[in-house]
Design a protein around this motif. Sequence first.
Motif, PDB file in Angstrom:
ATOM      1  N   GLN A  17       7.239 -99.343 -11.153  1.00  0.00           N
ATOM      2  CA  GLN A  17       6.012-100.013 -11.573  1.00  0.00           C
ATOM      3  C   GLN A  17       5.481 -99.480 -12.898  1.00  0.00           C
ATOM      4  O   GLN A  17       4.575-100.062 -13.467  1.00  0.00           O
ATOM      5  N   CYS A  18       6.001 -98.366 -13.357  1.00  0.00           N
ATOM      6  CA  CYS A  18       5.464 -97.717 -14.552  1.00  0.00           C
ATOM      7  C   CYS A  18       5.808 -98.521 -15.797  1.00  0.00           C
ATOM      8  O   CYS A  18       6.909 -99.035 -15.935  1.00  0.00           O
ATOM      9  N   ARG A  19       4.852 -98.611 -16.710  1.00  0.00           N
ATOM     10  CA  ARG A  19       5.014 -99.368 -17.950  1.00  0.00           C
ATOM     11  C   ARG A  19       5.531 -98.511 -19.095  1.00  0.00           C
ATOM     12  O   ARG A  19       5.639 -98.968 -20.213  1.00  0.00           O
ATOM     13  N   HIS A  20       5.813 -97.245 -18.812  1.00  0.00           N
ATOM     14  CA  HIS A  20       6.243 -96.302 -19.843  1.00  0.00           C
ATOM     15  C   HIS A  20       7.653 -95.791 -19.573  1.00  0.00           C
ATOM     16  O   HIS A  20       8.166 -95.895 -18.473  1.00  0.00           O
ATOM     17  N   SER A  23       8.924 -92.373 -16.882  1.00  0.00           N
ATOM     18  CA  SER A  23       7.904 -92.805 -15.927  1.00  0.00           C
ATOM     19  C   SER A  23       6.781 -91.765 -15.861  1.00  0.00           C
ATOM     20  O   SER A  23       6.930 -90.626 -16.319  1.00  0.00           O
ATOM     21  N   CYS A  24       5.665 -92.159 -15.281  1.00  0.00           N
ATOM     22  CA  CYS A  24       4.502 -91.256 -15.215  1.00  0.00           C
ATOM     23  C   CYS A  24       4.815 -89.982 -14.432  1.00  0.00           C
ATOM     24  O   CYS A  24       4.376 -88.906 -14.806  1.00  0.00           O
ATOM     25  N   ARG A  50      -3.691 -94.170 -18.234  1.00  0.00           N
ATOM     26  CA  ARG A  50      -3.305 -95.139 -19.267  1.00  0.00           C
ATOM     27  C   ARG A  50      -2.313 -96.169 -18.755  1.00  0.00           C
ATOM     28  O   ARG A  50      -2.087 -97.188 -19.403  1.00  0.00           O
ATOM     29  N   CYS A  51      -1.671 -95.903 -17.641  1.00  0.00           N
ATOM     30  CA  CYS A  51      -0.608 -96.765 -17.136  1.00  0.00           C
ATOM     31  C   CYS A  51      -1.208 -97.794 -16.182  1.00  0.00           C
ATOM     32  O   CYS A  51      -1.286 -97.587 -14.981  1.00  0.00           O
ATOM     33  N   THR A  56      -1.601 -98.670 -21.948  1.00  0.00           N
ATOM     34  CA  THR A  56      -0.513 -98.584 -22.918  1.00  0.00           C
ATOM     35  C   THR A  56       0.820 -98.866 -22.241  1.00  0.00           C
ATOM     36  O   THR A  56       0.918 -98.934 -21.020  1.00  0.00           O
ATOM     37  N   HIS A  57       1.851 -99.015 -23.049  1.00  0.00           N
ATOM     38  CA  HIS A  57       3.198 -99.223 -22.530  1.00  0.00           C
ATOM     39  C   HIS A  57       4.206 -98.787 -23.587  1.00  0.00           C
ATOM     40  O   HIS A  57       3.851 -98.554 -24.747  1.00  0.00           O
ATOM     41  N   GLY A  58       5.447 -98.622 -23.191  1.00  0.00           N
ATOM     42  CA  GLY A  58       6.501 -98.247 -24.124  1.00  0.00           C
ATOM     43  C   GLY A  58       6.901 -96.792 -24.009  1.00  0.00           C
ATOM     44  O   GLY A  58       6.601 -96.113 -23.029  1.00  0.00           O
ATOM     45  N   ASP A  60       6.805 -92.940 -24.496  1.00  0.00           N
ATOM     46  CA  ASP A  60       5.703 -91.982 -24.606  1.00  0.00           C
ATOM     47  C   ASP A  60       6.221 -90.614 -24.184  1.00  0.00           C
ATOM     48  O   ASP A  60       6.340 -90.326 -22.997  1.00  0.00           O
TER      49      ASP A  60
END
Length: 99
Positions: A17-20, A23-24, A50-51, A56-58, A60
């Motif tokens: 599910q993480c957008r980065h 992952s978080c 931030r997630c 944010t996304h991408g 990091d």
Amino acid sequence: MAIRGYQLSLSGLVGRQCRHLPSCSEYTDEAIQRHGFWPGGWMGLARICRCGPFGTHGIDWVPETLPDGSAWYKPWAYGRWRGVNAPPITCEAVEPDGD
């Protein structure tokens, strides 16, 4: 240890599910290993905040050094609450292919 437990149990059930990237949970684990529990934990918390759908996304990456002005008595200063630490974008000259 708790992060690895989450990765092996709950993370597999809900799916990615993480957008980065990373992952978080990977980010938090690396931040704690690199900077210690207190600063790394706050960096991870800021990243998790931030997630979200409007966050944010991408790419990091965990910063190499602690942010300027951070101290144990100002834990919020450890985290990046906006933006990402992405690698710089470089444009190299395009060479003609000779056709």
